[in-house]
Design an enzyme around this catalytic site. Sequence first.
Site, PDB file in Angstrom:
ATOM      1  N   ASP A   1      -3.782   2.178  -2.036  1.00  0.00           N
ATOM      2  CA  ASP A   1      -3.305   3.233  -2.332  1.00  0.00           C
ATOM      3  C   ASP A   1      -4.491   4.444  -2.313  1.00  0.00           C
ATOM      4  OD1 ASP A   1      -1.448   1.573  -3.333  1.00  0.00           O
ATOM      5  OD2 ASP A   1      -2.540   1.133  -5.124  1.00  0.00           O
TER       6      ASP A   1
ATOM      7  N   SER B   1      -3.704  -3.869  -2.920  1.00  0.00           N
ATOM      8  CA  SER B   1      -3.042  -2.507  -2.383  1.00  0.00           C
ATOM      9  C   SER B   1      -4.044  -1.539  -2.007  1.00  0.00           C
ATOM     10  CB  SER B   1      -2.021  -2.044  -3.487  1.00  0.00           C
ATOM     11  OG  SER B   1      -1.326  -1.233  -3.373  1.00  0.00           O
TER      12      SER B   1
ATOM     13  N   SER C   1       0.904  -1.115   0.150  1.00  0.00           N
ATOM     14  CA  SER C   1      -0.097  -0.163   0.009  1.00  0.00           C
ATOM     15  C   SER C   1       0.848   1.098   0.025  1.00  0.00           C
ATOM     16  CB  SER C   1      -0.947  -0.082   1.249  1.00  0.00           C
ATOM     17  OG  SER C   1      -1.812  -1.130   1.407  1.00  0.00           O
TER      18      SER C   1
END
Length: 329
Positions: A265, A263, A225
């Site tokens: 983000d 992830s 991340s």
Amino acid sequence: MTRSEVTGKGHSNRITDVEGVLVGHETLSEGSVQTGVTAVLPHGGNIFREKVTAASHVINGYGKTSGMVQIEELGELETPLLLTNTLGVGSCFNALLDHALEENEEIGRTSGTVNPVVGECNDMFLNDIRNRSIDSEHARRAIRAAGREFREGSVGAGRGMLCYSMKGGIGSSSRLISVDKVTYTLGVLVLTNFGVTSDLTFHGKQIGQYWADKIKAEPHEDKGSIMIITATDLPVTHRQLTRILKRSVTGLSRTGSFISNGSGDVAIGFTTAKNHSPLPDHLLDGAFRGVGEAVEEAIFRSLQKAEPVTGRNGFRPPTWSELMRKYPI
């Protein structure tokens, strides 16, 4: 014709080049405990009473942040912004509550409640995250430590983080934006914890596969991340700030990230500008370019400034500087 363009980097090339912005860390480093808290303050005053225009953007939502729903609804930030590990979000939330309640007697009486904002990444490979080492006092110390000067690399929330399978952490960068001969500043701070070595791209050169072959890196899935914090003094609205944050993905992708399924983000940003007419939309291109440049450089600074860390089960990832010395590009 009026122009908007990037004219260079800020004085210290960090998010605190934006006037008033402060950053502080609290780092925990003992054996299998390798973690911490990083605080970003839009100014040194009472943030609940002197709110700033804010926005957020989810690039990929595999994350456990707090406070983003209200930011999106009201377009305001009213607490310091804290970064930590995934299981430390609750402690940081409580710390922000304590901080706000102590400063503001009206909360919960006449003004409603308060919206603590906390972002996170999972540092479980270096840090024994199940130990839940972060408590509210650690977060309070990060807030108290906030200043214009701060370290990057393996500090604060970045202590236990990995980036492209190397030691990652905290990175920062800034850009100067000229709009009709007036200079503004845009700064970025990132908490990096994503990517596999083979994907790494540096200034257009795919050095990651070269290094992965040299160190015989085991293939593994990218489940990391990144938290991207953007500060500016540009006179922009919540909507315009959201548009700027969306462009942060250009800097992320230039380093080699493909934004994997696992992830988290997330971009959060604010402007310190007050009582100014917002820029026309056609003058945002300088900020669009600047945020991409600053995110890309901040990611590399998180790698380049990271010191070695040995954590849980004796795991010690390589650092950027070690690989550059051993396998120069």
